[in-house]
Design a protein around this motif. Sequence first.
Motif, PDB file in Angstrom:
ATOM      1  N   ILE A  73       0.843  -1.198   0.000  1.00  0.00           N
ATOM      2  CA  ILE A  73       0.000   0.000   0.000  1.00  0.00           C
ATOM      3  C   ILE A  73       0.878   1.247   0.000  1.00  0.00           C
ATOM      4  O   ILE A  73       0.642   2.182  -0.764  1.00  0.00           O
ATOM      5  N   VAL A  74       1.889   1.254   0.841  1.00  0.00           N
ATOM      6  CA  VAL A  74       2.802   2.411   0.904  1.00  0.00           C
ATOM      7  C   VAL A  74       3.449   2.650  -0.456  1.00  0.00           C
ATOM      8  O   VAL A  74       3.530   3.790  -0.920  1.00  0.00           O
ATOM      9  N   LYS A  75       3.887   1.587  -1.114  1.00  0.00           N
ATOM     10  CA  LYS A  75       4.502   1.734  -2.440  1.00  0.00           C
ATOM     11  C   LYS A  75       3.529   2.369  -3.428  1.00  0.00           C
ATOM     12  O   LYS A  75       3.933   3.174  -4.261  1.00  0.00           O
ATOM     13  N   ARG A  76       2.248   2.002  -3.326  1.00  0.00           N
ATOM     14  CA  ARG A  76       1.249   2.515  -4.268  1.00  0.00           C
ATOM     15  C   ARG A  76       0.878   3.973  -4.009  1.00  0.00           C
ATOM     16  O   ARG A  76       0.517   4.682  -4.939  1.00  0.00           O
ATOM     17  N   ILE A  77       0.936   4.418  -2.759  1.00  0.00           N
ATOM     18  CA  ILE A  77       0.496   5.790  -2.473  1.00  0.00           C
ATOM     19  C   ILE A  77       1.659   6.761  -2.260  1.00  0.00           C
ATOM     20  O   ILE A  77       1.452   7.969  -2.234  1.00  0.00           O
ATOM     21  N   LYS A  78       2.865   6.233  -2.145  1.00  0.00           N
ATOM     22  CA  LYS A  78       4.030   7.094  -1.945  1.00  0.00           C
ATOM     23  C   LYS A  78       4.166   8.046  -3.131  1.00  0.00           C
ATOM     24  O   LYS A  78       4.074   7.641  -4.281  1.00  0.00           O
ATOM     25  N   GLY A  79       4.349   9.303  -2.828  1.00  0.00           N
ATOM     26  CA  GLY A  79       4.513  10.308  -3.861  1.00  0.00           C
ATOM     27  C   GLY A  79       3.226  11.015  -4.240  1.00  0.00           C
ATOM     28  O   GLY A  79       3.263  12.033  -4.929  1.00  0.00           O
ATOM     29  N   LEU A  80       2.076  10.494  -3.790  1.00  0.00           N
ATOM     30  CA  LEU A  80       0.818  11.180  -4.063  1.00  0.00           C
ATOM     31  C   LEU A  80       0.695  12.385  -3.139  1.00  0.00           C
ATOM     32  O   LEU A  80       1.165  12.364  -2.003  1.00  0.00           O
ATOM     33  N   ARG A  81       0.058  13.425  -3.629  1.00  0.00           N
ATOM     34  CA  ARG A  81      -0.180  14.610  -2.813  1.00  0.00           C
ATOM     35  C   ARG A  81      -1.431  14.389  -1.959  1.00  0.00           C
ATOM     36  O   ARG A  81      -2.250  13.535  -2.260  1.00  0.00           O
ATOM     37  N   TYR A  82      -1.587  15.176  -0.919  1.00  0.00           N
ATOM     38  CA  TYR A  82      -2.716  15.023  -0.003  1.00  0.00           C
ATOM     39  C   TYR A  82      -4.064  15.148  -0.706  1.00  0.00           C
ATOM     40  O   TYR A  82      -5.062  14.600  -0.241  1.00  0.00           O
ATOM     41  N   ASN A  83      -4.115  15.835  -1.840  1.00  0.00           N
ATOM     42  CA  ASN A  83      -5.380  16.013  -2.548  1.00  0.00           C
ATOM     43  C   ASN A  83      -5.585  14.990  -3.670  1.00  0.00           C
ATOM     44  O   ASN A  83      -6.486  15.131  -4.482  1.00  0.00           O
ATOM     45  N   GLU A  84      -4.789  13.950  -3.692  1.00  0.00           N
ATOM     46  CA  GLU A  84      -4.919  12.890  -4.688  1.00  0.00           C
ATOM     47  C   GLU A  84      -5.509  11.617  -4.082  1.00  0.00           C
ATOM     48  O   GLU A  84      -5.170  10.497  -4.466  1.00  0.00           O
ATOM     49  N   TYR A  85      -6.439  11.823  -3.188  1.00  0.00           N
ATOM     50  CA  TYR A  85      -7.103  10.725  -2.476  1.00  0.00           C
ATOM     51  C   TYR A  85      -7.765   9.739  -3.447  1.00  0.00           C
ATOM     52  O   TYR A  85      -7.617   8.523  -3.293  1.00  0.00           O
ATOM     53  N   GLU A  86      -8.485  10.236  -4.424  1.00  0.00           N
ATOM     54  CA  GLU A  86      -9.194   9.343  -5.351  1.00  0.00           C
ATOM     55  C   GLU A  86      -8.219   8.450  -6.129  1.00  0.00           C
ATOM     56  O   GLU A  86      -8.523   7.284  -6.398  1.00  0.00           O
TER      57      GLU A  86
ATOM     58  N   GLU B  41     -11.907   3.738   4.511  1.00  0.00           N
ATOM     59  CA  GLU B  41     -11.647   3.842   5.960  1.00  0.00           C
ATOM     60  C   GLU B  41     -10.158   3.706   6.262  1.00  0.00           C
ATOM     61  O   GLU B  41      -9.655   4.306   7.213  1.00  0.00           O
ATOM     62  N   PHE B  42      -9.466   2.936   5.465  1.00  0.00           N
ATOM     63  CA  PHE B  42      -8.039   2.748   5.655  1.00  0.00           C
ATOM     64  C   PHE B  42      -7.256   3.985   5.221  1.00  0.00           C
ATOM     65  O   PHE B  42      -6.296   4.386   5.879  1.00  0.00           O
ATOM     66  N   LEU B  43      -7.676   4.608   4.120  1.00  0.00           N
ATOM     67  CA  LEU B  43      -6.906   5.714   3.546  1.00  0.00           C
ATOM     68  C   LEU B  43      -7.249   7.102   4.082  1.00  0.00           C
ATOM     69  O   LEU B  43      -6.395   7.980   4.090  1.00  0.00           O
ATOM     70  N   VAL B  44      -8.472   7.320   4.519  1.00  0.00           N
ATOM     71  CA  VAL B  44      -8.878   8.654   4.966  1.00  0.00           C
ATOM     72  C   VAL B  44      -7.940   9.210   6.044  1.00  0.00           C
ATOM     73  O   VAL B  44      -7.485  10.349   5.925  1.00  0.00           O
ATOM     74  N   PRO B  45      -7.601   8.462   7.090  1.00  0.00           N
ATOM     75  CA  PRO B  45      -6.706   9.034   8.106  1.00  0.00           C
ATOM     76  C   PRO B  45      -5.327   9.417   7.545  1.00  0.00           C
ATOM     77  O   PRO B  45      -4.746  10.418   7.960  1.00  0.00           O
ATOM     78  N   VAL B  46      -4.837   8.651   6.606  1.00  0.00           N
ATOM     79  CA  VAL B  46      -3.535   8.938   5.994  1.00  0.00           C
ATOM     80  C   VAL B  46      -3.600  10.273   5.257  1.00  0.00           C
ATOM     81  O   VAL B  46      -2.724  11.136   5.423  1.00  0.00           O
ATOM     82  N   PHE B  47      -4.643  10.445   4.453  1.00  0.00           N
ATOM     83  CA  PHE B  47      -4.738  11.664   3.661  1.00  0.00           C
ATOM     84  C   PHE B  47      -5.128  12.878   4.501  1.00  0.00           C
ATOM     85  O   PHE B  47      -4.684  13.990   4.206  1.00  0.00           O
ATOM     86  N   LYS B  48      -5.885  12.682   5.555  1.00  0.00           N
ATOM     87  CA  LYS B  48      -6.182  13.799   6.460  1.00  0.00           C
ATOM     88  C   LYS B  48      -4.910  14.255   7.167  1.00  0.00           C
ATOM     89  O   LYS B  48      -4.676  15.451   7.322  1.00  0.00           O
TER      90      LYS B  48
ATOM     91  N   ALA C 241      -1.852  13.915   6.033  1.00  0.00           N
ATOM     92  CA  ALA C 241      -1.009  14.572   5.020  1.00  0.00           C
ATOM     93  C   ALA C 241      -1.489  15.993   4.748  1.00  0.00           C
ATOM     94  O   ALA C 241      -0.683  16.925   4.629  1.00  0.00           O
ATOM     95  N   GLU C 242      -2.807  16.169   4.665  1.00  0.00           N
ATOM     96  CA  GLU C 242      -3.362  17.509   4.430  1.00  0.00           C
ATOM     97  C   GLU C 242      -3.042  18.441   5.595  1.00  0.00           C
ATOM     98  O   GLU C 242      -2.632  19.585   5.395  1.00  0.00           O
ATOM     99  N   LYS C 243      -3.197  17.934   6.801  1.00  0.00           N
ATOM    100  CA  LYS C 243      -2.904  18.752   7.993  1.00  0.00           C
ATOM    101  C   LYS C 243      -1.428  19.141   8.010  1.00  0.00           C
ATOM    102  O   LYS C 243      -1.084  20.294   8.282  1.00  0.00           O
ATOM    103  N   ALA C 244      -0.558  18.194   7.707  1.00  0.00           N
ATOM    104  CA  ALA C 244       0.880  18.482   7.689  1.00  0.00           C
ATOM    105  C   ALA C 244       1.214  19.519   6.606  1.00  0.00           C
ATOM    106  O   ALA C 244       2.025  20.419   6.834  1.00  0.00           O
ATOM    107  N   TYR C 245       0.559  19.411   5.474  1.00  0.00           N
ATOM    108  CA  TYR C 245       0.814  20.347   4.381  1.00  0.00           C
ATOM    109  C   TYR C 245       0.408  21.769   4.777  1.00  0.00           C
ATOM    110  O   TYR C 245       1.145  22.723   4.530  1.00  0.00           O
ATOM    111  N   HIS C 246      -0.733  21.904   5.421  1.00  0.00           N
ATOM    112  CA  HIS C 246      -1.234  23.237   5.779  1.00  0.00           C
ATOM    113  C   HIS C 246      -0.555  23.813   7.021  1.00  0.00           C
ATOM    114  O   HIS C 246      -0.669  25.004   7.266  1.00  0.00           O
TER     115      HIS C 246
END
Length: 70
Positions: free
Chosen positions: A17-30, A54-61, A63-68
């Motif tokens: 999973i990490v390999k697949r989402i690594k490098g995505l920006r916080y707004n690339e959830y879809e 449910e698995f990904l939402v906390p990760v992207f939230k 990331a978004e918080k860290a970005y802002h």
Amino acid sequence: MITGDYGLSPPDLDEEIVKRIKGLRYNEYESAVKAIRELISKPGYEIIGASVEEFLVPVFKAAEKAYHNK
């Protein structure tokens, strides 16, 4: 690290999973959802006790918080 009341099969699915989402920006959830759904469509791959969302939402939230909060 992601913790919770879920399981992964195979046990090292979290690394995939990490390999697949690594490098995505916080707004690339879809894009992440699509990538992980594709991954768990393989025989023997599954997230037990949680949906992909449910698995990904906390990760992207996080990331978004860290970005802002730079």
